[in-house]
Design an enzyme around this catalytic site. Structure first.
Site, mmCIF file in Angstrom:
data_model
loop_
_atom_site.group_PDB
_atom_site.id
_atom_site.type_symbol
_atom_site.label_atom_id
_atom_site.label_comp_id
_atom_site.label_asym_id
_atom_site.label_seq_id
_atom_site.Cartn_x
_atom_site.Cartn_y
_atom_site.Cartn_z
ATOM 1 N N LYS A 119 0.836 -1.201 0.000
ATOM 2 C CA LYS A 119 0.000 0.000 0.000
ATOM 3 C C LYS A 119 0.870 1.250 0.000
ATOM 4 O O LYS A 119 0.681 2.158 -0.792
ATOM 5 C CB LYS A 119 -0.921 -0.021 1.224
ATOM 6 N N GLU A 159 10.456 -4.756 4.470
ATOM 7 C CA GLU A 159 10.473 -6.178 4.087
ATOM 8 C C GLU A 159 10.182 -6.347 2.600
ATOM 9 O O GLU A 159 10.888 -7.052 1.873
ATOM 10 C CB GLU A 159 9.393 -6.953 4.872
ATOM 11 N N GLY A 175 -4.857 -1.736 4.957
ATOM 12 C CA GLY A 175 -4.097 -2.893 4.472
ATOM 13 C C GLY A 175 -4.809 -4.210 4.744
ATOM 14 O O GLY A 175 -4.937 -5.065 3.859
ATOM 15 N N ARG A 176 -5.308 -4.378 5.968
ATOM 16 C CA ARG A 176 -5.933 -5.665 6.322
ATOM 17 C C ARG A 176 -7.329 -5.799 5.744
ATOM 18 O O ARG A 176 -7.983 -6.824 5.923
ATOM 19 C CB ARG A 176 -5.937 -5.827 7.838
ATOM 20 N N GLU A 188 -4.979 -6.406 14.708
ATOM 21 C CA GLU A 188 -4.443 -5.095 14.331
ATOM 22 C C GLU A 188 -5.577 -4.059 14.410
ATOM 23 O O GLU A 188 -5.333 -2.879 14.654
ATOM 24 C CB GLU A 188 -3.834 -5.145 12.918
ATOM 25 N N HIS A 209 -6.258 -33.049 17.410
ATOM 26 C CA HIS A 209 -5.166 -33.893 17.901
ATOM 27 C C HIS A 209 -4.040 -33.060 18.480
ATOM 28 O O HIS A 209 -2.915 -33.549 18.648
ATOM 29 C CB HIS A 209 -4.659 -34.785 16.764
ATOM 30 N N LYS A 221 9.233 -0.957 14.227
ATOM 31 C CA LYS A 221 9.822 -0.704 12.897
ATOM 32 C C LYS A 221 10.950 0.316 13.018
ATOM 33 O O LYS A 221 12.029 0.164 12.442
ATOM 34 C CB LYS A 221 8.772 -0.106 11.959
#
Ligand code: F6P
Length: 571
Positions: free
Chosen positions: A213, A219, A285-286, A371, A402, A535
């Site tokens: 965005k 990263e 973003g999410r 977030e 399990h 960050k």
């Protein structure tokens, strides 16, 4: 700016009544179902294609009525309209919140949504058409790499919302993948990620989509540079390009596209803005998988499937916007989450899809919910007045059974859980042989699978009493260990099949659940300031890690010691 201040939920009369109600309530799912056989039908609702059974929650009709009143008293209806209309409800960033506009698709002649002077509908449609044209080109082989070969692998490079949504939907819809095409997703700055995901790829047939965005995420830009270097090196080694800047630029033009709201930065990276797909700052973003961030999905599954995905979102939006809260599934689920968090003391919430294709759903939801609602202040900057966001987690059934279900069944903590299943599997396999004991010959394996889906919510709700355990001939000293308390709340969500539309509906369902909780708590569910400090510190510490002693000396004692030990170990 939106002018409306948050309502403190704890000051409402509904909250006071919920408190009294909670004090008197003795959850008893066995008793409730025995006394009221209509409970199952009454507390199950249809939202688009999703059948949602809320009857195994620790709530009575009165609880739900009070929660609905709470929704009204915190002015949820007003907030819903404010969001859909494009008011700046993301107060700390002074932005509209319009992910719903990404899938609005107004009918011919319908008035367009215009926000802050932007014809949102026209812009969304224009971008969708651009993405569709690109996706068609890649899928048909008309878009080729520099050596003229068609694309076989698309690699989406992005992180957070620029990764989790696309990965989750890609996995969910894999059976719709075009033959000969695949997608991969690189997110982590751990160099292992890009190294492993490109190791067996042919640069000549690989197309990277750099999705960010902001186009400023460390990263993603680092991985994009690594991918670009890999591309150049691979093409040069194969003799496919000359060792010139012009050849390298041409290679980037054919093998890189971008998705961003910051098209100027895309150009700086060397990607032609003509090969960039945009979206807008009013998409968080999410909340962006249905924007151009989903370009990898449009390529992998085709533009029509992408439109079907959007139609699914839209169906849930309409349900949320128009259904009275008494039958409004996202509203009721969000309000129940408030009930569990603020009255019953739950700290986490499990999401357990009985669909292997949804194996990344919980990871996706973690960003969406945590977030959004992991906040300690309200949208006016004042402290929250209640606990807020739960920890969301989960794994697909039956794997989880399990592993961690023991704690959900018999642990000391209350963990509300959502169980999700589809009636029709993508792979309807039959166990022709069976085992002659537990599994008959010719068993439909999806039905064996779903028997677990039904069994687990039943076991959690109704448990097993000490007398039932004794009746099985269990030795007295083992009775307590084998007893199940029951009254462990679950919601069951059943869909016809994992179609693009159903996946869109599921995502929108949880988007709106998250919104409802945020409104009750009075928080801005659309900012994420809590990710900034780490960050910034990483950038400050990076020189120390790389060997700058002066930078190291600036750090606290623990960080200094850790970095020194790291440097010794690195060798
Ligand atoms: O650091 C968190 C975050 O800002 C998320 O909100 C976002 O989805 C992610 O980083 C990636 O951001 P971008 O798409 O700008 O690269």
């Amino acid at each position: 700016m939106t002018t409306s201040s948050p309502v403190d939920p704890t000051t409402t009369s509904a909250w006071a009544d919920l408190t009294t109600h909670h004090e008197a309530l003795e959850p008893d799912l066995r008793g409730w179902f025995a006394a009221d056989p209509a409970r199952a039908e009454r507390l199950a609702f249809q939202a688009a294609d999703l059948y949602v059974d809320l009857s195994k929650n620790l709530a009575t009709d009165e609880t739900l009525a009070l929660l609905v009143r709470l929704a009204d008293e915190v002015r949820l209806p007003e907030r819903i309209e404010a969001m859909f209309r494009g008011e700046h409800i993301n107060v700390t960033e002074d932005r509209a919140v319009l992910h719903t506009a990404l899938r609005r698709l107004p009918a011919e002649g319908e008035e367009h949504l215009v926000v802050d002077g932007q014809d949102v509908d026209a812009d969304v449609e224009a971008e969708l058409q651009k993405i569709a044209a690109f996706a068609d080109k890649v899928r048909s082989g008309a878009w080729t790499g520099v050596t003229g070969k068609p694309v076989r692998t698309i690699v989406n490079i992005g992180i957070g919302g620029s990764d989790l949504g696309p990965v989750m939907v890609y996995e969910a819809l894999r059976p719709y993948l075009q033959e000969g095409l695949e997608a991969r997703f690189v997110s982590n700055i751990d160099p292992t990620d890009v190294a492993q995901k490109t190791a067996d790829l042919d640069p000549e047939t690989t197309l990277f989509i750099v999705a960010s965005k902001t186009f400023g995420t460390l990263e993603t830009l680092t991985n994009a540079r690594l991918a670009r270097a890999w591309l150049w090196e691979g093409l040069a080694a194969a003799g496919a390009i000359e060792d010139t800047d012009a050849a390298r630029t041409a290679a980037v033009g054919q093998h890189f596209v971008a998705v961003s709201t910051a098209l100027d930065k895309v150009a700086d990276f060397g990607i032609d803005p003509a090969n960039a797909f945009g979206f807008w700052d009013w998409v968080g973003g999410r909340y962006s998988v249905d924007s151009a961030i989903g370009t990898s999905l449009a390529v992998a599954f085709g533009p029509n499937r992408f439109r079907e995905l959007l139609a699914g979102f839209r169906a849930m939006d309409e349900h949320f916007r128009t259904t009275p809260f008494e039958r409004n599934v996202p509203a009721l689920m969000g309000l129940l989450n408030v009930w569990y968090t603020n009255f019953l003391g739950a700290q986490s919430h499990a999401v357990l899809p009985y669909a292997q294709q949804l194996h990344r759903f919980a990871a996706y939801l973690q960003q969406l919910t945590m977030e959004s609602n992991g906040k300690s202040v309200r949208w006016d900057g004042t402290p929250v007045t209640t606990d807020t966001g739960e920890v969301f987690w989960g794994e697909p059934g039956t794997n989880g059974q399990h592993a961690f279900y023991q704690l959900i069944h018999q642990g000391t903590r209350l963990i509300p859980a959502d169980f999700i299943a589809v009636a029709n599997p993508a792979y309807p396999l039959v166990d022709a042989e069976g085992d002659g004991k537990q599994v008959p010959a010719g068993a439909d394996v999806h039905e064996l699978f779903l028997a677990n889906f039904f069994a687990q919510t039943k076991a959690l709700a109704f448990g097993k009493t000490p007398d039932e355990v004794r009746a099985e001939g269990t030795a007295e000293h083992l009775v307590s260990a084998r007893t199940f308390s029951g009254n462990r709340p679950t919601t069951s969500i059943l869909a016809p099949a994992l179609t693009p539309s159903v996946v869109g509906q599921l995502i929108a369902l949880y988007e709106h659940i998250t919104f409802v909780q945020g409104v009750v708590w009075g928080i801005d569910s659309f900012d994420q300031w809590g990710v900034e400090l780490g960050k910034k510190l990483a950038l400050e510490i990076a020189p120390a890690v790389a060997g700058d002693d002066a930078a190291l000396a600036q750090q606290d004692a623990s960080t200094q010691a850790l970095v020194r030990r790291y440097r010794e170990l690195r060798g």
